[in-house]
Structures are given as structure tokens and as C-alpha cells.
Motif scaffolding. Structure first.
Motif, PDB file in Angstrom:
ATOM      1  N   TYR A  36       0.799  -1.308   0.077  1.00 56.51           N
ATOM      2  CA  TYR A  36      -0.049  -0.180   0.052  1.00 56.51           C
ATOM      3  C   TYR A  36       0.801   1.239  -0.078  1.00 56.51           C
ATOM      4  O   TYR A  36       0.425   2.182  -0.544  1.00 56.51           O
ATOM      5  CB  TYR A  36      -1.004   0.016   1.190  1.00 56.51           C
ATOM      6  N   GLU A  40       6.804   4.645  -6.216  1.00 57.52           N
ATOM      7  CA  GLU A  40       6.796   4.033  -7.699  1.00 57.52           C
ATOM      8  C   GLU A  40       7.994   3.549  -7.885  1.00 57.52           C
ATOM      9  O   GLU A  40       9.186   3.704  -7.172  1.00 57.52           O
ATOM     10  CB  GLU A  40       6.642   5.391  -8.520  1.00 57.52           C
ATOM     11  N   ALA A 145       2.580   6.609  -5.545  1.00 55.23           N
ATOM     12  CA  ALA A 145       1.560   6.567  -6.251  1.00 55.23           C
ATOM     13  C   ALA A 145       1.985   5.208  -7.151  1.00 55.23           C
ATOM     14  O   ALA A 145       2.506   5.644  -8.195  1.00 55.23           O
ATOM     15  CB  ALA A 145       1.025   7.680  -7.041  1.00 55.23           C
ATOM     16  N   PRO A 146       1.227   4.079  -7.050  1.00 55.43           N
ATOM     17  CA  PRO A 146       1.681   3.009  -7.627  1.00 55.43           C
ATOM     18  C   PRO A 146       0.992   3.090  -9.081  1.00 55.43           C
ATOM     19  O   PRO A 146       0.047   3.463  -9.455  1.00 55.43           O
ATOM     20  CB  PRO A 146       0.994   1.754  -7.087  1.00 55.43           C
ATOM     21  N   VAL A 147       1.626   2.752 -10.142  1.00 52.99           N
ATOM     22  CA  VAL A 147       1.140   2.537 -11.355  1.00 52.99           C
ATOM     23  C   VAL A 147       0.847   1.226 -12.098  1.00 52.99           C
ATOM     24  O   VAL A 147       1.777   0.104 -11.716  1.00 52.99           O
ATOM     25  CB  VAL A 147       2.159   3.272 -12.335  1.00 52.99           C
ATOM     26  N   ALA A 148      -0.184   0.839 -12.671  1.00 56.51           N
ATOM     27  CA  ALA A 148      -0.572  -0.342 -12.895  1.00 56.51           C
ATOM     28  C   ALA A 148      -1.138  -0.524 -14.480  1.00 56.51           C
ATOM     29  O   ALA A 148      -2.048   0.685 -14.891  1.00 56.51           O
ATOM     30  CB  ALA A 148      -1.470  -1.281 -12.287  1.00 56.51           C
ATOM     31  N   PRO A 151      -5.451  -2.473 -13.215  1.00 55.87           N
ATOM     32  CA  PRO A 151      -5.502  -2.916 -11.891  1.00 55.87           C
ATOM     33  C   PRO A 151      -6.434  -3.924 -11.426  1.00 55.87           C
ATOM     34  O   PRO A 151      -5.954  -4.639 -10.228  1.00 55.87           O
ATOM     35  CB  PRO A 151      -5.990  -1.490 -11.556  1.00 55.87           C
ATOM     36  N   ASP A 181      -8.683   3.354  -9.702  1.00 56.34           N
ATOM     37  CA  ASP A 181      -8.182   2.813  -8.375  1.00 56.34           C
ATOM     38  C   ASP A 181      -7.080   1.993  -9.019  1.00 56.34           C
ATOM     39  O   ASP A 181      -6.807   1.512  -9.884  1.00 56.34           O
ATOM     40  CB  ASP A 181      -9.247   1.614  -8.027  1.00 56.34           C
ATOM     41  N   THR A 182      -5.947   2.035  -7.966  1.00 60.13           N
ATOM     42  CA  THR A 182      -4.826   1.232  -8.402  1.00 60.13           C
ATOM     43  C   THR A 182      -5.034  -0.391  -7.707  1.00 60.13           C
ATOM     44  O   THR A 182      -6.215  -0.298  -6.996  1.00 60.13           O
ATOM     45  CB  THR A 182      -3.805   2.053  -7.276  1.00 60.13           C
ATOM     46  N   GLU A 184      -3.603  -1.571  -5.439  1.00 58.95           N
ATOM     47  CA  GLU A 184      -3.445  -1.646  -4.079  1.00 58.95           C
ATOM     48  C   GLU A 184      -4.697  -1.159  -3.337  1.00 58.95           C
ATOM     49  O   GLU A 184      -5.245  -1.813  -2.199  1.00 58.95           O
ATOM     50  CB  GLU A 184      -2.352  -0.783  -3.609  1.00 58.95           C
TER      51      GLU A 184
END
Length: 196
Positions: A36, A40, A145-148, A151, A181-182, A184
Motif C-alpha cells: 500500500y 513508484e 503512487a503505484p502505476v498499473a 489494476p 483505482d490502483t 493496491e
């Protein structure tokens, strides 16, 4: 023994991540509580680690907070609990919430964590109650801020790795997912809904 790693986050796909430390890529397994708050890919990260060696394998586990690592280790001291269930605990509830569940002997809530049945939950309460007050601790978090690319698929796979059946994981992820939404965030919402 490896107690801590600091390096560049090279890859993350729950529950696995790779940290590049001076050209050496360390592959670690981590709970969702750590995912969570990961930065990055390409950013620096520091993780507390737990090194486990068995007859046929060597594993390295990573945690953003010392309190998570301590809980991971304490949970495995309970009879019949291994690393997989310990990771599921950390992925399902926060350290503070787990400590409260144990202190209040909330067996029903504990059984909502994947892999924990009634007998295991009761053993946790009995064997960890004395340590529950000390389980919660402070730890420094690193935010990012995760990038997918997809998601929903990533969240579904991660839920399966946490012990949910494929159809159940897909249903949970779809119910929790919202546009933007990510992975996570989807996983977090799905797990929170499952614990209600």
C-alpha cells in the motif's frame, strides 16, 4: 542474515517485489500492508527483512515497518502457523487492529482472514494475548503512487495469492474496483469488505 535492505524499487507485483541494491536484485515477498505504501518503481525504498531458510528453500520477506516484521515473526510462533498465514494476517488487518482482535479475543473476526480457521484463531488468542499490547509499534512509511496497466487483474491475482479461490478473488476485486483505482486500493477495499 539480512536484516534490512535499502535500494531502488525495481519491480512490484503483489506479493513479490525486487529491490536493486548496488546492482544486485533482491526478490522479496511482502504483505499488502507494505505494498500500500511502496513508492513508484525506480524510487529508493528501505525495507526491514526476515530471512527464512528451510531444507529445500530460502525466502526473504520485506516490510516497511519494524512493527510489521515483529508481528510476522510473532504470528509464526503460534502452533501450526507458517509464513503464508502470517503474510495473510498482515495483508488482511493492520498491526494495531490485529492486536485489538487478539486482546478482545475476537475469534469471529480473526477467522475472516484467509487461511485462519476457528481453532487457529483460538490458538492465536491464547498464545499471543500476552504479547498483543507490545505488537503495535511505530514505523516510518514511504508514500508513492503505484502505476498499473490493468489494476483489476493485478488485484485479482494478488487476492488469489492471499488464499482466496479464483472465482471469489475475481468477485471481490470487481465489487471493490472503481475507475482510476490502483491495484493496491482495490485489494484494500476488497479485504475490508471481506472482514465486515
Amino acid at each position: 542474515m539480512i536484516g534490512r535492505l535499502r535500494g531502488t524499487l525495481a519491480h512490484k507485483a503483489p506479493p513479490w517485489l525486487v529491490i536493486d541494491v548496488n546492482g544486485v536484485g533482491y526478490e522479496l515477498e511482502a504483505p499488502m500492508s507494505t505494498f500500500y505504501d511502496l513508492p513508484e518503481v525506480g524510487r529508493e525504498v528501505q525495507l526491514f527483512t526476515h530471512y527464512a531458510q528451510k531444507e529445500d528453500s530460502v525466502s526473504l520477506y520485506g516490510f516497511l515497518h519494524e512493527s510489521e516484521r515483529r508481528l510476522f515473526r510473532d504470528v509464526q510462533k503460534v502452533t501450526g502457523i507458517g509464513a503464508k498465514i502470517a503474510l495473510a494476517v498482515l495483508s488482511g488487518v493492520s498491526v494495531d487492529a490485529f492486536a485489538r482482535l487478539v486482546q478482545t479475543a475476537d475469534v469471529t473476526a480473526l477467522t475472516k482472514i484467509p487461511g485462519i480457521g476457528k481453532k487457529t484463531a483460538e490458538r492465536m488468542v491464547v498464545e499471543l494475548r500476552d504479547r498483543a499490547a507490545d505488537l503495535a509499534g511505530a514505523g516510518g512509511a514511504v508514500h508513492g503512487a503505484p502505476v498499473a496497466t490493468d489494476p483489476l487483474s493485478e488485484a485479482t491475482v494478488a487476492l488469489q495469492q492471499l488464499g482466496y479461490k479464483p472465482a471469489e478473488a475475481q468477485k471481490m476485486a470487481k465489487a471493490a474496483a472503481r475507475d482510476g483505482d490502483t491495484p493496491e486500493l482495490i485489494i484494500r477495499k476488497a479485504l475490508q469488505s471481506a472482514l465486515r
